[in-house]
Design an enzyme around this catalytic site. Structure first.
Site, PDB file in Angstrom:
ATOM      1  N   ARG A   1      11.247 -11.489   0.818  1.00 42.77           N
ATOM      2  CA  ARG A   1      11.935 -10.187   0.918  1.00 42.77           C
ATOM      3  C   ARG A   1      13.267 -10.448   1.464  1.00 42.77           C
ATOM      4  O   ARG A   1      13.670 -10.915   2.392  1.00 42.77           O
ATOM      5  CB  ARG A   1      11.043  -9.466   2.048  1.00 42.77           C
ATOM      6  CG  ARG A   1       9.435  -8.890   1.640  1.00 42.77           C
ATOM      7  CD  ARG A   1       9.461  -7.614   2.400  1.00 42.77           C
ATOM      8  NE  ARG A   1       8.901  -7.916   3.897  1.00 42.77           N
ATOM      9  CZ  ARG A   1       7.971  -7.341   4.415  1.00 42.77           C
ATOM     10  NH1 ARG A   1       7.484  -6.338   3.914  1.00 42.77           N
ATOM     11  NH2 ARG A   1       7.499  -7.715   5.708  1.00 42.77           N
TER      12      ARG A   1
ATOM     13  N   ARG B   1      14.969 -10.341   7.268  1.00 43.85           N
ATOM     14  CA  ARG B   1      14.542  -9.706   8.136  1.00 43.85           C
ATOM     15  C   ARG B   1      13.946 -10.871   9.347  1.00 43.85           C
ATOM     16  O   ARG B   1      13.433 -11.869   8.983  1.00 43.85           O
ATOM     17  CB  ARG B   1      13.106  -8.775   8.255  1.00 43.85           C
ATOM     18  CG  ARG B   1      13.539  -7.351   7.952  1.00 43.85           C
ATOM     19  CD  ARG B   1      12.410  -6.699   7.459  1.00 43.85           C
ATOM     20  NE  ARG B   1      11.230  -6.976   8.151  1.00 43.85           N
ATOM     21  CZ  ARG B   1      10.105  -6.112   8.233  1.00 43.85           C
ATOM     22  NH1 ARG B   1      10.057  -5.058   7.661  1.00 43.85           N
ATOM     23  NH2 ARG B   1       9.045  -6.537   8.856  1.00 43.85           N
TER      24      ARG B   1
ATOM     25  N   ARG C   1      -6.424   2.864  12.162  1.00 43.47           N
ATOM     26  CA  ARG C   1      -6.099   1.625  12.346  1.00 43.47           C
ATOM     27  C   ARG C   1      -7.313   1.025  13.249  1.00 43.47           C
ATOM     28  O   ARG C   1      -7.413  -0.198  13.090  1.00 43.47           O
ATOM     29  CB  ARG C   1      -4.911   1.335  13.230  1.00 43.47           C
ATOM     30  CG  ARG C   1      -3.587   1.169  12.519  1.00 43.47           C
ATOM     31  CD  ARG C   1      -2.899   0.000  12.424  1.00 43.47           C
ATOM     32  NE  ARG C   1      -1.924  -0.026  11.434  1.00 43.47           N
ATOM     33  CZ  ARG C   1      -0.516   0.322  11.445  1.00 43.47           C
ATOM     34  NH1 ARG C   1      -0.145   0.460  12.432  1.00 43.47           N
ATOM     35  NH2 ARG C   1       0.064   0.239  10.197  1.00 43.47           N
TER      36      ARG C   1
ATOM     37  N   LYS D   1       0.674  -1.242   0.073  1.00 41.29           N
ATOM     38  CA  LYS D   1      -0.080   0.093   0.077  1.00 41.29           C
ATOM     39  C   LYS D   1       0.732   1.165  -0.035  1.00 41.29           C
ATOM     40  O   LYS D   1       0.379   2.268  -0.572  1.00 41.29           O
ATOM     41  CB  LYS D   1      -1.075   0.170   1.097  1.00 41.29           C
ATOM     42  CG  LYS D   1      -0.682   0.169   2.606  1.00 41.29           C
ATOM     43  CD  LYS D   1      -1.936   0.078   3.489  1.00 41.29           C
ATOM     44  CE  LYS D   1      -1.393   0.265   4.932  1.00 41.29           C
ATOM     45  NZ  LYS D   1      -0.409  -0.734   5.343  1.00 41.29           N
TER      46      LYS D   1
ATOM     47  N   ARG E   1       0.903 -12.055  12.078  1.00 39.92           N
ATOM     48  CA  ARG E   1       0.927 -10.746  11.692  1.00 39.92           C
ATOM     49  C   ARG E   1      -0.413 -10.637  10.840  1.00 39.92           C
ATOM     50  O   ARG E   1      -1.094  -9.580  10.963  1.00 39.92           O
ATOM     51  CB  ARG E   1       2.007 -10.407  10.906  1.00 39.92           C
ATOM     52  CG  ARG E   1       2.594  -8.858  10.782  1.00 39.92           C
ATOM     53  CD  ARG E   1       4.042  -8.716  10.580  1.00 39.92           C
ATOM     54  NE  ARG E   1       4.411  -8.946   9.182  1.00 39.92           N
ATOM     55  CZ  ARG E   1       5.433  -9.271   9.271  1.00 39.92           C
ATOM     56  NH1 ARG E   1       6.321  -9.418  10.065  1.00 39.92           N
ATOM     57  NH2 ARG E   1       5.988  -9.348   7.875  1.00 39.92           N
TER      58      ARG E   1
END
Ligand SMILES: [Zn+2]
Length: 291
Positions: free
Chosen positions: A182, A226, A148, A71, A237
């Protein structure tokens, strides 16, 4: 404004600063308490308002979407296309953390304890950012990372009009693979993605392909993953995000402002489709012709 004060009251934090700046923000927008509250036309059933306000203010949009959906990328592209600031609350928090002063110390403590930054701090940072922007002559915004929660959305509704909420979506299997692909270069800090996503169409759902974003040769030997990009952490998550975001999506759906957008692939496939969904395809043609 009474509602803002009421919403902010039960907190442990001193809210006067946030309330004052929100009040100031309210007084500088076209909407006032005494005038009838003119809501912008609702999106579904018409085209999204490119210029929502008769006085010519720019778009006031919100971006929602899972971590990893991209996003930030789409919000940032749209903000340069429309000439509005892309305000990411994550950036505001990072900036505040790296600045000097009591807020930075307070934030460091919260982050070190693994706690969530409170609504009050976020709203305070956001209203300061909006005020600074307005002083520089900015009009409109694209918010990324805020609101949020429903409470944040209600506070936002008290101070300004949101025209449209764009909810970017990808199937969970794609999100998972994207996050696991990633990589960061430990030397230059740039982000890459080694996942080559190719899901065939299934049960009427169209297939989806996303090309990897490979690192240049000089970064290849420095790539790191990461520590929180493991399958279990990513899944957790996504679960937490979905749990939190569903009521928020419903809040905006009831207001008729939610635009659900299923990303059809990577940026090359998705960007033109997103512009089409927003009735901005002509806007970009005109802009590229003028450039
Ligand atoms: Zn590098």
């Amino acid at each position: 404004m009474a509602a803002v004060t009421r919403l902010l009251k039960p907190s442990r934090f001193s809210c006067s600063a946030a309330t004052v700046s929100l009040r100031r923000w309210l007084s500088t927008t076209a909407v006032s308490e005494t005038e009838p509250h003119v809501k912008t036309p609702l999106y579904p059933g018409g085209s999204p308002p490119l210029r929502a306000d008769p006085e010519g203010r720019n778009v006031q949009w919100v971006f929602l979407g899972c971590p990893g959906v991209g996003k930030g990328t789409y919000a940032s592209r749209l903000s340069s296309l429309l000439g509005v600031p892309h305000i990411a609350t994550g950036d505001l928090v990072r900036e505040a953390l790296s600045s000097d002063g009591p807020l930075s110390r307070q934030l460091t403590e919260i982050v070190n304890q693994g706690k969530l930054v409170s609504d009050e701090i976020i709203i305070n940072l956001l209203s300061k950012r909006l005020e600074t922007g307005e002083a520089k002559g900015e009009s409109g915004f694209i918010l990324d990372g805020f609101p949020r929660t429903i409470r944040q959305a209600e506070i936002l509704d008290e101070v300004t009009d949101i025209d449209l909420v764009i909810n970017l979506k990808l199937p969970e299997s794609v999100l998972l693979e994207k996050c696991l692909g990633r990589r960061i270069c430990s030397e230059c800090g740039k982000n890459f993605n080694v996942a080559s996503i190719n899901f065939k169409s299934e049960n009427g759902r169209p297939g989806i392909s996303m090309a990897p974003l490979p690192p240049p040769p000089q970064c290849v030997s420095n790539l790191i993953t990461r520590s929180d990009d493991t399958e279990a952490v990513v899944k957790e998550r996504l679960r937490v995000y979905n749990e939190q975001s569903q009521p928020l999506e419903e809040f905006y759906r009831l207001q008729g402002k939610l635009l659900e957008f299923d990303l059809p692939g990577g940026i090359p496939e998705s960007w033109p489709k997103l512009l089409e969904a927003l009735n901005l395809d002509e806007h970009e043609e005109k802009r590229s012709a003028a450039a």
